[in-house]
Design an enzyme around this catalytic site. Structure first.
Site, PDB file in Angstrom:
ATOM      1  N   LYS A  49       0.831  -1.201   0.000  1.00 11.69           N
ATOM      2  CA  LYS A  49       0.000   0.000   0.000  1.00 11.69           C
ATOM      3  C   LYS A  49       0.869   1.257   0.000  1.00 11.69           C
ATOM      4  O   LYS A  49       0.651   2.172  -0.795  1.00 11.69           O
ATOM      5  CB  LYS A  49      -0.915  -0.006   1.242  1.00 11.69           C
ATOM      6  CG  LYS A  49      -1.933   1.101   1.218  1.00 11.69           C
ATOM      7  CD  LYS A  49      -2.747   1.138   2.492  1.00 11.69           C
ATOM      8  CE  LYS A  49      -2.597   2.500   3.107  1.00 11.69           C
ATOM      9  NZ  LYS A  49      -2.935   2.578   4.499  1.00 11.69           N
ATOM     10  N   ASP A  75      -6.871   1.496   0.729  1.00 12.04           N
ATOM     11  CA  ASP A  75      -6.956   1.646   2.185  1.00 12.04           C
ATOM     12  C   ASP A  75      -8.385   1.328   2.627  1.00 12.04           C
ATOM     13  O   ASP A  75      -9.229   0.921   1.823  1.00 12.04           O
ATOM     14  CB  ASP A  75      -6.525   3.054   2.621  1.00 12.04           C
ATOM     15  CG  ASP A  75      -7.574   4.103   2.285  1.00 12.04           C
ATOM     16  OD1 ASP A  75      -8.511   3.802   1.507  1.00 12.04           O
ATOM     17  OD2 ASP A  75      -7.464   5.214   2.818  1.00 12.04           O
TER      18      ASP A  75
END
Ligand code: SF4
Length: 214
Positions: free
Chosen positions: A124, A142
């Site tokens: 991420k 997210d």
């Protein structure tokens, strides 16, 4: 999990996002690629506002890996101790700085694999950095994007990897670059976790969520 929306509906959704905000921006303060990597790594399980408060003074004195090494772990902890998991994050920031100085001449590498090999940097974080600094259409999923993608049907998936793939596969390429921030901001401020603000949502007529809060 919602079904996948069709091409024309997704195009209309992102056309509306674009009309509302042509150049969506992330909310993590940074001054260069290095401070962006550090800020994103610090933001795990913390709010952007909290990270910005902690890094405001830190980045004035440690905006390169070498300066971070010069600062040292204990002084770093003093700056970031209001952020969750700060001890572990401080360790990783120092290890990362050492590797960047020793193996990358103090520069931040810009491949996903090289970024992911750095301590404290997962997929991420790597995708956020690739998207925000190098303007590569990488998609970091997210909690906000995961929730919005599944509710709306824009990019449903059972886990973050499936949602990342759904974004890459289904969002038209001309919207890929900014899709990350449009969806994060929509999830953070409109399609919120407990009571989504469906009545005020600019895509409420297109969204597939069955329990709209109208
Ligand atoms: S209509 Fe409601 S559930 Fe759908 S995207 Fe908007 S806020 Fe989220």
């Amino acid at each position: 999990m919602a079904k996948q929306l069709d091409y024309h509906t997704i195009r209309e959704i992102f056309t509306r996002f674009q009309e509302a905000e042509a150049e969506p921006k992330g909310e993590l303060d940074h001054v260069n690629a290095y401070t962006l990597v550090v800020a994103v790594a610090l933001s795990a399980q913390a709010t952007d506002v909290g990270v910005n408060r902690a890094t405001k003074d830190l980045f004035k004195i440690a905006d390169t890996p070498q300066k971070m090494l010069n600062l040292g772990e204990e002084a770093l902890i003093e700056h970031i101790k209001t952020i969750g998991l700060y001890r572990n994050k401080a360790k990783n920031v120092m290890k990362m700085a050492k590797i960047l100085v020793e193996y990358y001449c103090g520069e931040v590498p810009n491949s996903r694999a090289a970024l992911e090999s750095l301590p404290g940097v997962g997929r991420k974080t790597a995708n956020v950095v690739l998207n925000m600094w190098w303007h590569y259409p990488a998609q970091a999923v997210d909690t906000h994007i995961f929730r919005f993608g599944n509710r709306s049907g824009v990019c449903p998936g059972k886990d973050v990897v499936a949602v990342e793939r759904a974004i890459e596969d289904h969002i038209p390429v001309d919207f890929q670059q900014h899709a990350h921030h449009w969806m994060i901001l929509h999830g953070r401020y409109t399609c919120v976790a407990r009571k989504p603000k469906c009545a005020a949502c600019l895509i409420r007529d297109l969204c597939m969520f069955e329990d709209k809060n109208l």
